[in-house]
Design a protein around this motif. Structure first.
Motif, PDB file in Angstrom:
ATOM      1  N   THR B  22     -20.832  10.657 -21.159  1.00 20.66           N
ATOM      2  CA  THR B  22     -20.887  11.526 -22.342  1.00 20.66           C
ATOM      3  C   THR B  22     -19.633  11.363 -23.188  1.00 20.66           C
ATOM      4  N   ASN B  26     -19.240  10.311 -27.034  1.00 19.34           N
ATOM      5  CA  ASN B  26     -18.609  11.205 -28.011  1.00 19.34           C
ATOM      6  C   ASN B  26     -17.532  10.519 -28.845  1.00 19.34           C
ATOM      7  N   ARG B 157     -19.099  17.686 -22.608  1.00 20.33           N
ATOM      8  CA  ARG B 157     -20.339  17.637 -23.394  1.00 20.33           C
ATOM      9  C   ARG B 157     -20.081  17.864 -24.877  1.00 20.33           C
ATOM     10  N   LYS B 159     -18.072  17.368 -28.328  1.00 16.57           N
ATOM     11  CA  LYS B 159     -17.281  16.306 -28.967  1.00 16.57           C
ATOM     12  C   LYS B 159     -15.819  16.712 -29.156  1.00 16.57           C
ATOM     13  N   SER B 162     -13.808  16.159 -26.044  1.00 13.30           N
ATOM     14  CA  SER B 162     -13.490  14.737 -25.833  1.00 13.30           C
ATOM     15  C   SER B 162     -12.360  14.311 -26.763  1.00 13.30           C
TER      16      SER B 162
END
Lengths: 211, 195
Positions: B22, B26, B157, B159, B162
């Motif tokens: 994930t 991202n 999960r 963005k 990340s």
């Protein structure tokens, strides 16, 4: 206030060094090697506080020191201890504020200071959050936003710790350099290679911020 | 004549089921490859699909620079890949599932190998912090004996999570590089200069 500059250089340099400092008519020394200050926990904290307030300081780098003891206090631990509950008089405050005013826009490194019992860790975390949010950090604004005298003392202590330990650096990377960088260049320590590396990192940071 | 692009790598690694795939998605403009297969053995108890090769994505930085993102398989037996991946890499992000003891054990093996064999800036993202039984970042740091490595709670999960983790890693690397640029000629250094 250049005792902070000397301490920062000593720590970032990572070479054996002796810092001589004078307060009034008394001159003392503190030794640094293997990433730590020589002495017991309390001795080092006390000496560092004296260094902060010294009239004059000087650093001698040499590999030829004869340590008096094998005890070493790791730099982040030593600075955390020296700054724990540290307060200052009006003259010292003025010096620290003046020092703060001279700092350029900064980048801030996130380091696990809480593992070294840094009492002002939450203020340091907020400082890093401000940096993350804005993409650069102005120490002048951070200190001037203090809500009261006590808060200002905390913020000045955070300034001292982050400056001395090299957790802040000037935001002056050459962002638009466009040199070819090879893998070996990235890994070499030559200053030119580091300049290219800072350029690359700055450009990637800008890009990710815009995602 | 067209100028050759500079390429740097960012490695995202960690035990199974921590959110690496994930995070690669991202942070990439486009994900080129995701080598997920149906999980077997113990991994199948954690999730239906797992990565056996590499997740790979590209983030175009500007006309002359690209960052290639490598999400590496979450098993210590793939440690040998570090030798290849670390060449030209700017840093590594480890992700660990904060709720899983198995994840912690695997992470410990992976991080030990990394510490001994790889010299790259690193941060650890502690995922699933919102779930019951999640260990705190400080507990994880102590359990994994991470030394000076920063552990940051992150929702892989999302963005923004990340981005925050990558920005922390890159910001730390930038401060280190900038500090390394400071000259220390004691005979000639002007101590009125702050940096």
């Amino acid at each position: 206030m250049n005792s902070l500059v000397y301490l920062r250089r000593m720590i970032i340099n990572q070479k054996p060094a002796r810092l001589d400092y004078t307060k009034g008519s008394v001159t003392k020394s503190i030794y640094y090697e293997r990433a730590g200050f020589e002495g017991s926990h309390n001795e080092v904290a006390q000496k560092l506080r004296e260094v902060f307030e010294a009239d004059s300081v000087n650093v001698v780098t040499s590999t030829d020191f004869n340590p008096l003891t094998s005890k070493r206090i790791f730099a982040p631990q030593a600075i955390s201890s020296a700054l724990a509950g540290y307060t200052f008089n009006a003259e010292m405050r003025a010096s620290l504020l003046s020092f703060t005013m001279r700092l350029p826009p900064l980048i801030v490194r996130l380091y696990p200071m809480q593992r070294y019992a840094f009492q002002d860790n939450s203020a340091y975390m907020k400082m890093h959050m401000q940096y993350q949010h804005n993409g650069s950090f102005r120490m002048q604004s951070y200190v001037s936003q203090a809500e009261n005298t006590r808060d200002e003392i905390v913020r000045l202590r955070v300034m001292m710790a982050t400056y001395i330990l090299g957790l802040i650096a000037p935001m002056n990377a050459p962002r638009n350099e466009n040199h070819q960088v090879t893998q070996s260049m990235l890994q070499r320590n030559a200053p030119q290679s580091r300049k290219r590396k800072t350029s690359i990192l700055s450009r990637i940071i800008d890009r990710i911020r815009g995602l | 004549m067209t100028e050759e692009k500079q390429i740097v790598k960012l490695v995202i690694t960690g035990p199974v089921n921590a959110g690496k795939t994930t995070m690669v998605q991202n942070l990439s403009d486009s994900q080129i490859a995701a080598t997920d297969v149906a999980a077997t053995d113990q991994v199948s108890q954690l999730k239906a699909m797992t990565t056996v090769g590499l997740d790979f994505g590209i983030l175009k930085i500007d006309d002359s620079l690209e960052m290639h993102l490598f999400g590496t398989p979450g098993q210590a037996r793939f440690n040998f890949m570090w030798k290849i991946l670390s060449k030209g890499a700017i840093g590594a992000i480890f992700l660990v599932d904060s709720t899983s003891d198995e994840s912690m054990l695997e992470m410990k093996k992976m991080f030990e190998y990394f510490s001994e064999n790889v010299d790259l800036p690193v941060v650890v993202g502690a995922t699933k912090q919102d779930l019951p039984g999640a260990k705190s970042p400080d507990e994880i740091a102590a359990l994994l004996e991470l030394g000076d490595t920063m552990v940051i709670p992150v929702d892989a999960r999302v963005k923004e999570g990340s981005k925050m983790l990558a920005l922390t890693l890159l910001g730390n690397a930038l401060v280190e590089a900038q500090a390394g640029d400071e000259e220390f000629d004691d005979d000639n250094y002007d101590y009125d200069e702050l940096f």
